[in-house]
Design a protein around this motif. Structure first.
Motif, PDB file in Angstrom:
ATOM      1  N   ALA A  65       0.844  -1.206   0.000  1.00  0.00           N
ATOM      2  CA  ALA A  65       0.000   0.000   0.000  1.00  0.00           C
ATOM      3  C   ALA A  65       0.874   1.249   0.000  1.00  0.00           C
ATOM      4  O   ALA A  65       2.014   1.230   0.467  1.00  0.00           O
ATOM      5  CB  ALA A  65      -0.901  -0.004   1.219  1.00  0.00           C
ATOM      6  N   GLU A 144      -6.203   1.183  -4.310  1.00  0.00           N
ATOM      7  CA  GLU A 144      -5.571   0.828  -3.030  1.00  0.00           C
ATOM      8  C   GLU A 144      -6.503  -0.057  -2.189  1.00  0.00           C
ATOM      9  O   GLU A 144      -6.066  -0.977  -1.518  1.00  0.00           O
ATOM     10  CB  GLU A 144      -5.216   2.098  -2.239  1.00  0.00           C
ATOM     11  N   LYS A 147      -6.277  -3.623  -3.158  1.00  0.00           N
ATOM     12  CA  LYS A 147      -5.052  -4.275  -2.657  1.00  0.00           C
ATOM     13  C   LYS A 147      -5.351  -4.878  -1.283  1.00  0.00           C
ATOM     14  O   LYS A 147      -4.906  -5.982  -0.967  1.00  0.00           O
ATOM     15  CB  LYS A 147      -3.920  -3.248  -2.505  1.00  0.00           C
ATOM     16  N   LEU A 192      -1.262  -4.241   4.775  1.00  0.00           N
ATOM     17  CA  LEU A 192      -0.793  -3.244   3.809  1.00  0.00           C
ATOM     18  C   LEU A 192       0.559  -3.593   3.178  1.00  0.00           C
ATOM     19  O   LEU A 192       1.016  -2.900   2.267  1.00  0.00           O
ATOM     20  CB  LEU A 192      -0.687  -1.870   4.485  1.00  0.00           C
TER      21      LEU A 192
END
Length: 562
Positions: A65, A144, A147, A192
């Motif tokens: 991320a 994002e 993800k 992340l």
């Protein structure tokens, strides 16, 4: 030509094509009226952004991320946007007179309204550039979010990892202890693809007084809605209101804004005086003219730039109020915007300014004879620069008679990205090149390198690119422009739009003097060619004070000395 040079250029061409595709796609989606960012309709936009890999969005194309880019975007979108599945872009349609409370992002002046748990309305009053800005940021945000979903969804039944369960527990806990927070950061870092230390460092940057655990909430809601998209096909949707689609490009807000300024000029008998327009912030002209006459411990026997720095500090409200009061008593009119442009204005009647109490060079005999009026307008946003200046330079009808403004000069100062120097340096453009088009606008700039050199700041001279959005820049394109024969020194968002309006008014319409003087100068807010020096890496702080006031003082000295 070497093979490596040829390869570099190919990458620049790919990036340039990606920007063009994004530009065309966004216009198409706007005309269509709605789209699903993570569905088929948003695919071209996503693919182009991932191919482009803008500097501001850092690791968008990687599995991990992007934290700095996320902070940059979140600061420019309304609080709570990550919780909304429906985002509606509207015109000014009367929400300000409703029970809905406006939400204004900390780094972008725009009114947003949370309609219900699922819907956020964002008011667009600054033209197409604002739409491109928002859509680009939302595309980044949703990419994002997927993800996160890809990391935590185990199977098609929607089962999630232990990390996600622990994050959910933390978000639903009313007040976290230090230990609970660090446990939550550990699990979130796993989700992340970031280290515990990276997340711990980023954590306070996202926190607010009301929401100390804001980063956890943002990650959780981004992931939650992305999981719903992956498992239940509940796609998030962006819509454009019919009124917005009908009004866009008609200069509705710009016309109201300009008419209000001309009415103030007329009411105060300033309409027939020589007028000098400056696009700048709302403090530098006022402080340059009135700060030297203010007596206070912060201003006593200090270098004037130290005084400016003291005034700029957030804690010095009293000093700022003193300067503002002095200005209002000595010829300044302040026009708070009510048109929706979000551009406030100051008008200075120089016949009421006591120049013996200023420290800038001024030909007082010339000022007494000419009595110039200075209009300072706050920064425009992208294409809005054309709309506002175009409307301001049009003649006005007073008592049935057409009155042409006696515009002596138009000066544009602001922040821009630099390609050679660093933050705080100054750029003097000789032309604006409009990215993605064949348009270029050469002009005679009344400011030159010699005017600002040797005063503690590096100065660069050359062409500048006017870009569609600072968030779309990538190193390959910028490096190509920097290395090419275009002699590009920097990039900004408004220059070509201002010059297009000035040329139309002076050379085509004949609304103002054909020989109107123009001045452009920018100070560097970032260097997008340097990793760690992009806009996402933070603001200028006090390093922006000296270049801002150097440019302001030079512009004013030119105006006051004919």
């Amino acid at each position: 030509m070497s093979y490596s040079k040829h390869r570099g250029r190919t990458r620049a061409q790919e990036s340039s094509n990606a920007i063009e595709r994004m530009y065309v796609t966004m216009r198409h989606l706007f005309n269509r009226g709605f789209y699903k960012p993570m569905g088929v309709s948003g695919e071209t936009l996503r693919e182009a952004l991932l191919l482009l890999r803008p500097e501001i969005y850092g690791s968008i194309a990687e599995e991990k991320a992007e934290l700095e880019g996320l902070l940059y975007v979140i600061d420019r979108l309304p609080d709570g946007i990550e919780e909304c599945s429906f985002i509606n872009l509207t015109s000014d349609e009367g929400y300000s007179d409703s029970h809905f409370k406006p939400i204004i992002p900390p780094k972008r002046r725009r009114n947003c309204y949370r309609i219900d748990d699922e819907q956020m309305n964002i008011e667009i009053t600054r033209g197409r550039s604002e739409i491109y800005d928002i859509l680009t940021h939302l595309t980044f945000l949703f990419v994002e979010s997927h993800k996160i979903a890809n990391k935590v969804v185990i199977n098609e039944n929607g089962e999630t990892t232990r990390d996600w369960v622990k994050l959910e527990e933390a978000v639903n806990t009313k007040k976290l202890t230090q230990q609970q927070r660090e446990v939550a950061i550990t699990h979130t870092a796993n989700i992340l693809g970031r280290t515990f230390n990276e997340l711990k460092e980023a954590y306070p940057n996202f926190a607010t007084k009301e929401k100390p655990e804001r980063l956890l909430h943002i990650i959780y809601w981004l992931g939650k809605l992305a999981i719903a998209e992956v498992t239940n096909k509940d796609k998030r949707t962006i819509t454009f209101s019919p009124v917005l689609r009908e009004r866009l490009g008609h200069h509705i807000h710009g016309e109201i804004w300009a008419d209000h300024i001309k009415k103030q000029l007329s009411d105060n008998e300033l309409l027939n005086r020589p007028i000098h327009i400056i696009s700048a912030n709302m403090h530098s002209v006022m402080n340059t003219l009135f700060a030297p006459s203010i007596s206070s411990p912060q201003t006593k026997s200090k270098d004037i730039f130290e005084v400016y720095e003291a005034i700029s500090k957030p804690e010095n409200d009293t000093l700022r109020n003193k300067v503002n009061k002095e200005a209002l008593q000595r010829g300044m009119l302040y026009i708070k915007d009510t048109s929706g442009t979000n551009i406030n204005v100051q008008i200075f009647d120089t016949s009421k300014v006591d120049f013996s109490r200023t420290d800038i060079k001024a030909d007082t005999k010339f000022i007494e004879e000419e009595k110039p009026v200075i209009i300072v307008m706050d920064y425009a946003f992208g294409e809005q620069a054309y709309e506002t200046i175009d409307e301001l330079l049009k003649p006005v009808t007073v008592k049935g008679k057409k009155v042409y403004l006696n515009v002596g000069s138009i000066s544009i100062m602001g922040k821009a990205g630099i390609l050679e120097g660093g933050k705080g340096d100054i750029m003097i453009p000789s032309a604006h090149i409009f990215e993605g088009t064949a348009d270029n606008y050469p002009f005679k700039n009344e400011l030159n390198k010699e005017d600002l050199e040797g005063k503690g700041v590096d100065v660069y001279e050359g062409s500048m690119i006017t870009v569609l959005g600072t968030s779309l820049q990538n190193k390959d394109i910028l490096k190509f422009f920097y290395d090419s024969t275009w002699n590009v020194i920097g990039l900004e968002m408004e220059g070509a739009h201002y010059q297009k309006a000035i040329q139309a008014a002076s050379k085509v319409r004949g609304s103002i003097n054909e020989d109107v003087k123009v001045r452009y100068a920018y100070y560097a807010s970032d260097n997008p060619l340097e990793t760690g020096s992009t806009l996402a890496s933070g603001g200028l702080g006090t390093s922006g004070v000296r270049p801002t006031y150097l440019i302001t003082r030079t512009i004013l000295e030119q105006i006051f000395n004919n």
